[in-house]
Write a protein that holds these residues in place. Structure first.
Motif, short mmCIF file in Angstrom:
data_model
loop_
_atom_site.label_atom_id
_atom_site.label_comp_id
_atom_site.label_asym_id
_atom_site.label_seq_id
_atom_site.Cartn_x
_atom_site.Cartn_y
_atom_site.Cartn_z
N ALA A 3 3.76 -1.17 -5.95
CA ALA A 3 3.19 -1.91 -7.08
C ALA A 3 1.72 -2.21 -6.82
O ALA A 3 1.28 -2.30 -5.67
CB ALA A 3 3.97 -3.19 -7.33
N ALA A 4 0.97 -2.39 -7.90
CA ALA A 4 -0.47 -2.64 -7.78
C ALA A 4 -0.76 -3.88 -6.94
O ALA A 4 -1.77 -3.93 -6.23
CB ALA A 4 -1.07 -2.80 -9.18
N ALA A 5 0.12 -4.87 -7.01
CA ALA A 5 -0.11 -6.11 -6.27
C ALA A 5 -0.10 -5.88 -4.76
O ALA A 5 -0.65 -6.67 -3.99
CB ALA A 5 0.95 -7.14 -6.65
N ASP A 6 0.52 -4.80 -4.31
CA ASP A 6 0.62 -4.52 -2.88
C ASP A 6 -0.47 -3.58 -2.37
O ASP A 6 -0.55 -3.32 -1.17
CB ASP A 6 1.98 -3.90 -2.56
CG ASP A 6 3.15 -4.76 -3.02
OD1 ASP A 6 3.02 -5.99 -2.92
OD2 ASP A 6 4.17 -4.20 -3.47
N PHE A 7 -1.30 -3.06 -3.28
CA PHE A 7 -2.21 -1.99 -2.91
C PHE A 7 -3.26 -2.41 -1.89
O PHE A 7 -3.50 -1.71 -0.91
CB PHE A 7 -2.89 -1.41 -4.16
CG PHE A 7 -3.70 -0.18 -3.85
CD1 PHE A 7 -3.12 1.07 -3.82
CD2 PHE A 7 -5.07 -0.28 -3.58
CE1 PHE A 7 -3.87 2.21 -3.52
CE2 PHE A 7 -5.82 0.84 -3.28
CZ PHE A 7 -5.21 2.09 -3.25
N ASP A 8 -3.90 -3.52 -2.11
CA ASP A 8 -5.02 -3.93 -1.24
C ASP A 8 -4.58 -4.09 0.21
O ASP A 8 -5.25 -3.59 1.13
CB ASP A 8 -5.63 -5.23 -1.76
CG ASP A 8 -6.34 -5.05 -3.09
OD1 ASP A 8 -6.72 -3.90 -3.40
OD2 ASP A 8 -6.50 -6.04 -3.83
N ASP A 9 -3.48 -4.78 0.42
CA ASP A 9 -3.00 -4.98 1.79
C ASP A 9 -2.59 -3.66 2.44
O ASP A 9 -2.86 -3.42 3.63
CB ASP A 9 -1.81 -5.94 1.81
CG ASP A 9 -2.22 -7.39 1.51
OD1 ASP A 9 -3.42 -7.69 1.60
OD2 ASP A 9 -1.33 -8.20 1.18
N ALA A 10 -1.94 -2.80 1.67
CA ALA A 10 -1.50 -1.50 2.21
C ALA A 10 -2.70 -0.64 2.58
O ALA A 10 -2.70 0.04 3.62
CB ALA A 10 -0.62 -0.79 1.20
N LEU A 11 -3.74 -0.67 1.74
CA LEU A 11 -4.95 0.12 2.02
C LEU A 11 -5.62 -0.35 3.30
O LEU A 11 -6.00 0.46 4.15
CB LEU A 11 -5.90 0.02 0.84
CG LEU A 11 -7.27 0.70 1.03
CD1 LEU A 11 -7.10 2.21 1.23
CD2 LEU A 11 -8.18 0.41 -0.17
N GLU A 12 -5.76 -1.65 3.44
CA GLU A 12 -6.40 -2.20 4.64
C GLU A 12 -5.62 -1.83 5.90
O GLU A 12 -6.19 -1.43 6.92
CB GLU A 12 -6.52 -3.72 4.52
CG GLU A 12 -7.22 -4.37 5.70
CD GLU A 12 -7.33 -5.88 5.55
OE1 GLU A 12 -7.73 -6.54 6.53
OE2 GLU A 12 -7.00 -6.40 4.46
N SER A 13 -4.30 -1.94 5.83
CA SER A 13 -3.45 -1.61 6.97
C SER A 13 -3.54 -0.13 7.31
O SER A 13 -3.63 0.25 8.49
CB SER A 13 -1.99 -2.00 6.66
OG SER A 13 -1.13 -1.58 7.68
N CYS A 14 -3.51 0.72 6.31
CA CYS A 14 -3.59 2.16 6.52
C CYS A 14 -4.91 2.55 7.15
O CYS A 14 -4.95 3.34 8.11
CB CYS A 14 -3.40 2.87 5.19
SG CYS A 14 -3.36 4.67 5.31
N ARG A 15 -5.99 2.00 6.64
CA ARG A 15 -7.31 2.31 7.19
C ARG A 15 -7.45 1.85 8.64
O ARG A 15 -8.03 2.55 9.47
CB ARG A 15 -8.40 1.65 6.32
CG ARG A 15 -8.71 2.41 5.05
CD ARG A 15 -9.75 1.66 4.24
NE ARG A 15 -10.39 2.53 3.27
CZ ARG A 15 -11.15 2.11 2.28
NH1 ARG A 15 -11.36 0.80 2.12
NH2 ARG A 15 -11.70 2.96 1.44
#
Length: 626
Positions: free
Chosen positions: A173-185
């Protein structure tokens, strides 16, 4: 043809390359670290060179030392195997610049496929279908989130330099995107030194389909059909098979044709694999299979392709590297039968798949099917490298035939004391969804609880252990007395302890598991359905029991047994007379040191015994009937 070859790798792939090189009359050179000084690949090679300490970064990842070893030994060529430096374009170039033959694709081909975003753009230009997603240069969080919203959730964030499941995050979901992106990077930067990502549409029931391709220096490119590698745990392949179940000829032609176009787009030479992701929610269809990435090396799972095509892919590599054309054109390649490969790992599924290390005191993989391994009995599994200790490969006329053959291989696997995933693999093969080819990359995750075997032995396995213990006793010095019981019919039984409990077990009381095993001093080890079960038992000739202290009833001097007051399995109380021994014209009463059970009775009236002989054995634990 190349005359001498250095293998810049270790373990089963080094042994695999050496076997084919030997068949072709090529002299082989192995390299090894401190941990591998006595390894099988070192023993197999014609010559071996030490290249550094045990950690891979100080040995197998030291390209300079490997090239130096090749020059030192007069090797003409270097085969990288897989892993380590096999897809390192700079190392490939260094090998070539050193005047040596690189058994692999050209460095520029490796570079072209090394970054996932650039590779996908190149494939799209070549007419290869790619997964819907975003490959743009704008890496701002706002742009990436906007693209994810446009693609539609769920989406997959993937590091462009990633591999092995690292630098990947599914976002629901869009609400989870920012945290997932930071973790992936963060993970990508740490693992690969590159935090650039791409976005892909998440495929809900993904199947991992890959195509084996081969090119030569004469402009020829062929495919050797496809493999299904959908059974994965944490993005690591576990079981692979060829051909892919449910692949019809029209879809095969489309997918394999796309793989050949992909290889031609980078002027590919040598062995490579084009990996696709397929929507497994319905039957395999060409319009629902997309390019994912290319592996510019030989794959771990190459044996299943060899089994269905009858081709030696390592021989193909060596011939192509020697400047020869491909051994066969496309029209002479065909599929015959089916093959499945299981990766036998040194790990303990019951303990969260923790790696298991140590010496292979007992190592028997049978003589059925095809076994690819880099170890033998007595070798060590070290903590420094990949935990895969063997590949078990079975082939048959049909998929069901190959499943049955591989099941038998896993059932007969005997490894001790190192733990393996053999029982886990066996359960996967026997799962009804696997038998019905209802496959996708989530198969193991969904069924994990059912696939991890129970580490506690059942009653039939206890009885099998009792059979092993009694057979060993009957072969030993006290064999004729094994199972003896005074004033009653002979009844074979033995005291065994496992999982914190102790039982008096008779193999004559019911079903016995079709197991194998061995008895060794204080223990019995039984192998059943790929698992190893250890049981403690009392020790003959010792004053110590395997599972209860001070339970051995030991002769204090040479003498003659004049009376036995108890029978095997009797419950006795502390101080109760067990045996009477006559020595030096005097009788000596031997009594129970504690409340317990008579676990062993090793003598009969009239027996002459020596000092320190174990006459009986007691256990203090309350027995539970099997």
């Amino acid at each position: 043809m190349i005359k001498s070859l250095l293998i810049a790798n270790r373990g089963e792939i080094a042994c695999r390359v050496i076997r084919t090189a030997r068949k072709l009359g090529i002299r082989t050179v192995a390299v090894y670290s401190d941990a591998d000084a006595k390894a099988l690949h070192v023993r197999m090679a014609d010559e071996a060179v030490h290249i550094g300490p045990s950690p891979a970064r100080q040995s197998y990842l030291r390209g300079d030392k490997i090239i130096e070893a090749a020059k030192q030994t007069g090797a003409e060529a270097i085969h990288p195997g897989y892993g380590f430096l096999s897809e390192n374009a700079d190392f490939a170039q260094d090998v070539i610049d050193a005047g040596l033959i690189w058994v692999g694709p050209k460095p520029e081909s490796i570079r072209a496929m090394g970054l996932k975003d650039a590779a996908k753009k190149l494939m799209a230009e070549a007419g290869v279908p790619v997964t819907p997603g975003y490959l743009g240069e704008d890496q701002s969080a706002d742009r990436l989130k906007a693209e994810a919203n446009a693609i539609g959730y769920p989406v997959l964030i993937k590091a462009v330099a990633g591999g092995g499941g690292k630098g990947m995050r599914k976002v629901d979901a869009a609400a989870d995107f920012d945290d997932a992106l930071e973790s992936c990077r963060r993970e990508a930067a740490s693992s690969f030194g590159n935090d650039v990502v791409l976005l892909e549409k998440w495929i809900e029931s993904p199947r991992h389909i890959e195509v084996q391709v081969f090119g030569d220096s004469h402009g020829n490119v062929v495919h050797l059909f496809e493999r299904d590698c959908s059974l994965q745990r944490r993005h690591q392949k576990v079981i692979e098979e060829a051909p892919a179940p449910g692949m019809d000829e029209a879809t095969r032609e489309a997918v394999c044709g796309a793989a050949v176009r992909a290889a031609k787009a980078v002027n590919y030479e040598g062995a490579g694999t084009i990996e696709f992701i397929a929507d497994g929610s319905e039957a395999l269809r060409a319009d629902r299979i997309w390019f994912m990435e290319m592996n510019t090396r030989l794959q771990v799972e190459h044996p299943v392709t060899e089994e269905i095509t009858g081709q030696d892919l390592v021989e193909w590599q060596l011939r192509v590297a020697s400047g020869e054309p491909l051994p066969k054109p496309q029209e002479e390649l065909s599929i015959k039968g089916h093959a499945i490969e299981a990766r036998l790992y040194a790990e303990d599924p019951a303990k969260g798949f923790l790696p298991s290390i140590g010496n292979l005191e007992h190592f028997e993989l049978g003589d059925e099917g095809r076994v690819e391994t880099g170890v033998e009995e007595g070798d060590a599994i070290s903590p420094f490298y990949d935990p895969m200790i063997a590949k078990l490969v079975a082939a048959g006329e049909t998929r069901d035939d190959s499943i049955a053959a591989l099941t038998a291989m896993l059932d007969g696997t005997e490894v001790w004391p190192v733990r393996t995933n053999a029982g886990f693999l066996l359960n996967a093969l026997l799962h009804p969804d696997f038998a019905a080819a209802r496959l996708d990359t989530g198969f193991i995750g969904r069924n994990l609880d059912a696939l991890v075997p129970n580490e506690a032995p059942n009653v039939s396995i206890y009885r099998a252990a009792a059979m092993v213990a009694l057979a060993e006793a009957e072969d030993g010095s006290s064999g004729e007395l094994a199972g003896f019981r005074l004033n009653a019919p002979a009844r074979r039984s033995v005291a065994l302890s496992a999982a914190g409990s102790t039982r008096i077990v008779s193999p004559d009381d019911g079903e016995i598991a079709a197991a194998s095993g061995f008895a060794d001093g204080e223990r019995v080890v039984v192998f059943y359905e790929g698992q190893a079960f250890e049981f403690g038992r009392s020790v003959r000739g010792s004053a110590t029991a395997a599972f209860a202290s001070n339970g051995a009833i030991v002769s204090p001097m040479p003498g003659k047994v004049t009376a036995t007051e108890v029978s095997l399995g009797d419950h006795v109380t502390k101080g109760q007379r067990l045996l009477t021994l006559e020595a030096m014209k005097m009788e000596h009463a031997l009594v129970a040191p504690f409340d317990g059970v008579v676990a062993e009775l090793n003598v009969a009236v009239g027996d002459q015994v020596q000092v320190d002989a174990v006459l009986a054995q007691m256990i203090s634990a309350e027995p539970s009937a099997p």
